[in-house]
Design a protein around this motif. Structure first.
Motif, PDB file in Angstrom:
ATOM      1  N   GLY A  19     -42.952  63.626  82.146  1.00  0.00           N
ATOM      2  CA  GLY A  19     -42.336  64.488  81.155  1.00  0.00           C
ATOM      3  C   GLY A  19     -41.309  63.748  80.321  1.00  0.00           C
ATOM      4  O   GLY A  19     -41.089  62.543  80.495  1.00  0.00           O
ATOM      5  N   PRO A  20     -40.612  64.469  79.435  1.00  0.00           N
ATOM      6  CA  PRO A  20     -39.791  63.816  78.422  1.00  0.00           C
ATOM      7  C   PRO A  20     -38.355  63.555  78.826  1.00  0.00           C
ATOM      8  O   PRO A  20     -37.637  62.863  78.098  1.00  0.00           O
ATOM      9  CB  PRO A  20     -39.827  64.831  77.279  1.00  0.00           C
ATOM     10  N   THR A  21     -37.890  64.093  79.977  1.00  0.00           N
ATOM     11  CA  THR A  21     -36.471  64.043  80.272  1.00  0.00           C
ATOM     12  C   THR A  21     -36.052  62.693  80.839  1.00  0.00           C
ATOM     13  O   THR A  21     -36.880  61.908  81.312  1.00  0.00           O
ATOM     14  CB  THR A  21     -36.084  65.133  81.290  1.00  0.00           C
ATOM     15  N   CYS A  22     -34.746  62.462  80.837  1.00  0.00           N
ATOM     16  CA  CYS A  22     -34.187  61.227  81.385  1.00  0.00           C
ATOM     17  C   CYS A  22     -33.915  61.418  82.872  1.00  0.00           C
ATOM     18  O   CYS A  22     -32.782  61.347  83.343  1.00  0.00           O
ATOM     19  CB  CYS A  22     -32.910  60.876  80.628  1.00  0.00           C
ATOM     20  N   ASP A  23     -34.983  61.706  83.614  1.00  0.00           N
ATOM     21  CA  ASP A  23     -34.902  61.944  85.051  1.00  0.00           C
ATOM     22  C   ASP A  23     -36.148  61.362  85.686  1.00  0.00           C
ATOM     23  O   ASP A  23     -37.268  61.707  85.297  1.00  0.00           O
ATOM     24  CB  ASP A  23     -34.800  63.441  85.339  1.00  0.00           C
ATOM     25  N   SER A  24     -35.967  60.487  86.670  1.00  0.00           N
ATOM     26  CA  SER A  24     -37.115  59.807  87.252  1.00  0.00           C
ATOM     27  C   SER A  24     -38.028  60.741  88.037  1.00  0.00           C
ATOM     28  O   SER A  24     -39.181  60.410  88.303  1.00  0.00           O
ATOM     29  CB  SER A  24     -36.648  58.673  88.179  1.00  0.00           C
ATOM     30  N   ASP A  25     -37.526  61.921  88.435  1.00  0.00           N
ATOM     31  CA  ASP A  25     -38.381  62.893  89.123  1.00  0.00           C
ATOM     32  C   ASP A  25     -39.330  63.616  88.170  1.00  0.00           C
ATOM     33  O   ASP A  25     -40.254  64.307  88.621  1.00  0.00           O
ATOM     34  CB  ASP A  25     -37.525  63.950  89.829  1.00  0.00           C
ATOM     35  N   ASP A  26     -39.121  63.476  86.887  1.00  0.00           N
ATOM     36  CA  ASP A  26     -39.924  64.199  85.900  1.00  0.00           C
ATOM     37  C   ASP A  26     -41.222  63.446  85.634  1.00  0.00           C
ATOM     38  O   ASP A  26     -41.450  62.895  84.550  1.00  0.00           O
ATOM     39  CB  ASP A  26     -39.109  64.362  84.608  1.00  0.00           C
ATOM     40  N   ALA A  27     -42.070  63.408  86.664  1.00  0.00           N
ATOM     41  CA  ALA A  27     -43.338  62.677  86.563  1.00  0.00           C
ATOM     42  C   ALA A  27     -44.350  63.321  87.491  1.00  0.00           C
ATOM     43  O   ALA A  27     -43.985  63.928  88.498  1.00  0.00           O
ATOM     44  CB  ALA A  27     -43.147  61.205  86.932  1.00  0.00           C
TER      45      ALA A  27
END
Length: 398
Positions: A336-344
């Motif tokens: 996904g687009p966020t600056c968070d490594s879990d957003d995948a």
């Protein structure tokens, strides 16, 4: 019966995705209605209490209420939303065993008379703040066979259930029922068989103690069928076998009971997952190497874990790239687009995507209607929740 009315990707959903120029999530109300009708046909005598947490969209709830469904609510806020559909309070139960004193009292003031429980402390609180209420006790299950087992936080043993309902009777409450939940996205029929065996044992023990129940709540767990597993393989839950096991178990419990026994079920994912799809777009397709690793391709989408695709840890959604059907494919990781490594996407393998994708290209994401709106954050990193579009044969509604 297959329990699978219609296509996973209905014509109405595809038309809405094709017409969209910005990101949104689409629900096909007719498909939800078809699944509801199919469920009633598969399980004669069942009453539906839709698990609101799976999809809290007002139009979806109102549509289900008009079909005769009630609601499984987990908080006073959900109870208030359910009441706004026009259903009477006796078609809503407070299905969360975890309740503060304040929330029990609020539910009671809203007219709710049916409360889930799984502990003596909760029974004492219900007796104080909802005097005379009806309670049903949730049995613990192993969660085996489910993508999300739900096996630790909720439920008690059969022995404890007897104690809990005896305490409810002594406190002036009505010990009205038992419930189970075999785990979310349950993939086996054996889990239902085990749960129904548990219910039979406890029902018998209660009747020997003079406690006569009037209903059994079979909970949630019926699976969606249109998504993929972590390896990208289609899911093939044995729905036909599940329904056979459930019907046989219901018949056995009816025969055991000394009074007519009603059956409830709390479907959520089964009704809405395959009836929902997201129109997203490409943020960027990149290729890079990190500290000696092999070069990897990443496809970053405008929609991710925090604004619609929360369940990507366990599921892989089916992606379609309109206009790129003949393009050469490359394996890519999806995020996904966020600056968070879990957003995948938490997949074990790569997803084949067109090599020539460009920023702004549309991406269609199917069978993601369950929990897509409910788990959404309120603008993490500035990425807003997806707008909702509900479609049916009569009209489209936002």
């Amino acid at each position: 019966m297959s329990g699978l009315p219609g296509d996973h990707d209905t014509a109405a959903i595809r038309a809405a995705l094709a017409a969209a120029t910005e990101d949104l999530i689409v629900y096909d109300l007719d498909e939800i209605a078809a699944r509801y009708t199919s469920l009633l046909a598969e399980l004669p005598g069942i009453s539906v209490r839709f698990a609101m947490k799976a999809c809290s969209v007002d139009q979806v709830l109102t549509s289900l209420a008009a079909l005769g469904a009630g609601f499984d609510a987990a908080s006073p806020q959900e109870i208030e939303q359910a009441l706004r559909t026009g259903v009477p309070p006796n078609r809503i139960h407070y299905g969360n065993p975890i309740k503060s004193d304040r929330n029990i009292a609020a539910a009671w003031q809203l007219g709710i008379r049916d409360f889930a429980t799984d502990s003596l402390a909760d029974v004492a609180a219900i007796a104080t703040h909802a005097p005379g209420a009806r309670v049903f006790c949730r049995l613990a299950t192993s969660g085996d066979g489910a993508l999300w087992g739900l096996s630790r936080k909720f439920g008690c043993s059969g022995e404890d259930a007897v104690l809990v309902l005896e305490a409810a009777r002594a406190a002036g409450l009505t010990p009205a029922g038992l419930s189970v939940h075999v785990g979310s996205q349950q993939m086996t029929s054996e889990a239902w068989h085990t749960a129904l065996e548990q219910l039979a044992v406890v029902l018998d023990s209660l009747q020997l103690r003079g406690i006569t129940l009037d209903h059994i709540n079979l909970g949630g767990g019926l699976p969606a069928t249109g998504c993929l597993d972590r390896h990208g393989h289609p899911l093939h839950p044995p729905l036909d076998k599940m329904f056979i096991v459930i019907r046989e178990g219901m018949d056995r419990l009816r025969e055991m009971s000394t009074v007519p026994l009603r059956f409830l079920m709390e479907p959520g994912r089964y009704l809405v997952a395959d009836a929902g799809a997201v129109r997203a777009q490409v943020a960027r397709l990149t290729s890079r190497r990190q500290s000696g690793d092999d070069r990897e391709t990443w496809l970053f989408l405008s929609c991710g874990k925090f604004n619609g695709l929360y369940e990507v840890d366990e599921l892989q959604y089916r992606l379609e790239f309109p206009g790129r059907g003949d393009s050469e494919r490359v394996p890519a990781r999806i995020a996904g687009p966020t600056c968070d490594s879990d957003d995948a996407f938490g997949t074990e393998g790569m997803v084949q995507v067109p090599r020539d994708l460009a920023s702004g290209d549309p991406v269609w994401i199917f069978s993601c209607g369950a929990y897509a709106t409910a788990y959404t954050t309120r603008g993490f990193n500035g990425f807003e929740p997806l707008p909702v579009l509900c479609v049916d044969r009569q009209e489209s509604r936002t």
